[in-house]
Write an enzyme that holds these catalytic residues in place. Structure first.
Site, PDB file in Angstrom:
ATOM      1  CB  ILE A  27      -0.962  -0.024   1.202  1.00  0.00           C
ATOM      2  CG1 ILE A  27      -2.006  -1.135   1.013  1.00  0.00           C
ATOM      3  CG2 ILE A  27      -1.645   1.325   1.376  1.00  0.00           C
ATOM      4  CD1 ILE A  27      -2.910  -1.335   2.212  1.00  0.00           C
ATOM      5  CG  ASP A  46       9.890   0.811   4.298  1.00  0.00           C
ATOM      6  OD1 ASP A  46       8.678   0.766   4.020  1.00  0.00           O
ATOM      7  OD2 ASP A  46      10.529  -0.178   4.701  1.00  0.00           O
ATOM      8  CG  ASP A  68      11.562   9.635  20.712  1.00  0.00           C
ATOM      9  OD1 ASP A  68      12.395   8.711  20.748  1.00  0.00           O
ATOM     10  OD2 ASP A  68      11.429  10.462  21.626  1.00  0.00           O
ATOM     11  CG  ASN A  91       1.202   2.755   4.601  1.00  0.00           C
ATOM     12  OD1 ASN A  91       0.079   2.239   4.552  1.00  0.00           O
ATOM     13  ND2 ASN A  91       2.293   2.124   4.159  1.00  0.00           N
ATOM     14  CB  SER A 143      -7.087  -1.982  10.101  1.00  0.00           C
ATOM     15  OG  SER A 143      -7.608  -3.277   9.883  1.00  0.00           O
ATOM     16  CE1 TYR A 156      -2.269  -3.883  11.764  1.00  0.00           C
ATOM     17  CE2 TYR A 156      -4.592  -4.453  11.798  1.00  0.00           C
ATOM     18  CZ  TYR A 156      -3.519  -3.840  11.183  1.00  0.00           C
ATOM     19  OH  TYR A 156      -3.692  -3.188   9.993  1.00  0.00           O
ATOM     20  CE  LYS A 160      -2.876  -0.365  11.597  1.00  0.00           C
ATOM     21  NZ  LYS A 160      -2.106   0.664  10.863  1.00  0.00           N
ATOM     22  CB  VAL A 189      -5.482  -4.692   0.723  1.00  0.00           C
ATOM     23  CG1 VAL A 189      -4.771  -4.134  -0.513  1.00  0.00           C
ATOM     24  CG2 VAL A 189      -6.586  -3.769   1.180  1.00  0.00           C
ATOM     25  N   GLY A 193       2.969  -8.131   2.177  1.00  0.00           N
ATOM     26  CA  GLY A 193       2.944  -8.397   3.600  1.00  0.00           C
ATOM     27  C   GLY A 193       1.845  -9.341   4.045  1.00  0.00           C
TER      28      GLY A 193
END
Length: 285
Positions: A27, A46, A68, A91, A143, A156, A160, A189, A193
């Site tokens: 994505i 990334d 951070d 993302n 999500s 997870y 989110k 999707v 991953g």
């Protein structure tokens, strides 16, 4: 979508800047491609930056969003070289599967650090430039698991849901200063991953049938929604979550048997085993 004009030492005055985290594949890569198409200078963050070719309009920088100090240093470098970002797309994300009782504190914290704290770190560091210039748009990736419990993915789902709350908080606090914040919630999707799930053709078929639009999403579907929320066309939208899921989040009752005398569409053609298999192998995005 026409991007706004800006000025900076290392980019043309008619090219705004977008920063995309988790930009190397899936994505994130689709989001980068969409913003490039729309005329933006794209900088991605990334951990796998070395695997992505750089171009004159796209650069990938290695960065751990959960750290951070790294994020702050990278944001300062980007602002010195390119000026403040007009759009930030948070993302980057990870996940782990397992029952709550089998999830270690370290694993839970790892997911929270990348997903929730990473969103906070990037928002704070890149948002500073937006606040200084009095404009900007932030799009956070959530999500369908943020609004519906997801079996075997407690860390997870919690991360989110936290991002949803943080998105609304950002919209409330920064709206008066010209910065918008929204979120996009992908459905099913297939990406590099999530290959462990979607490489199974039976799972792909079951999930496709479960979606009201009768297909899985593509990364481009998600990227299009992100580009809209980051654009001037969404100038009066903030604090919202746009679920790009083909309607699956509204499809609960289609899985429930009903008497033939009751009007309405028939239940999805899923057996009990298929439904359970789908539920217990859900992979985010």
């Amino acid at each position: 979508m026409a991007p706004p004009a800006t000025s900076s030492t290392n980019r043309p005055s008619n090219q705004p800047l977008v920063v995309v985290t988790g930009a190397a594949r899936g994505i994130g890569a689709a989001i980068c491609s969409r913003f490039l198409h729309d005329g933006y200078v794209v900088i991605g963050l990334d951990l796998c930056a070395e695997s992505v070719p750089h171009t004159s309009s796209r650069e990938i920088i290695a960065c751990d969003v959960g750290n951070d100090l790294q994020v702050s240093a990278v944001a300062n470098e980007i602002q010195r070289n390119f000026g403040p970002a007009e759009v930030l797309v948070n993302n980057a994300g990870i996940w782990s599967f397992g029952a709550i009782e089998d999830t270690s504190a370290e694993e839970f914290q790892r997911v929270m650090t990348v997903n929730l704290a990473g969103t906070f770190h990037c928002t704070k560091s890149f948002g500073a430039g937006m606040l200084d210039q009095g404009r900007g748009a932030i799009v956070n990736m959530v999500s369908i698991a943020a609004q519906a419990a997801n079996p075997q993915a407690g860390a997870y789902s919690a991360s989110k849901a936290g991002i949803v709350a943080f998105t609304r908080q950002t919209a409330l606090e920064w709206g008066p200063r010209g910065v918008r914040a929204n979120a996009v919630g992908p459905g099913f999707v297939p990406t590099p991953g999530t290959g462990a799930v979607y490489d199974d053709e039976a799972v792909r078929a079951v999930r496709s049938r479960a979606v009201p639009l009768q297909r899985l999403a593509s990364p481009a579907d998600i990227a299009n929604a992100v580009a809209f929320l980051g654009s001037a066309e969404a100038a009066y939208i903030t604090g919202q979550v746009l679920y790009v899921d083909g309607g699956i989040s509204q499809a609960l009752m289609t899985l429930i048997p009903r008497p033939t005398t009751v009007a309405g569409p028939p239940p999805r053609d899923l057996t009990g085993d298929d439904v359970w298999r789908t539920a217990t192998t859900v992979a985010p995005r």
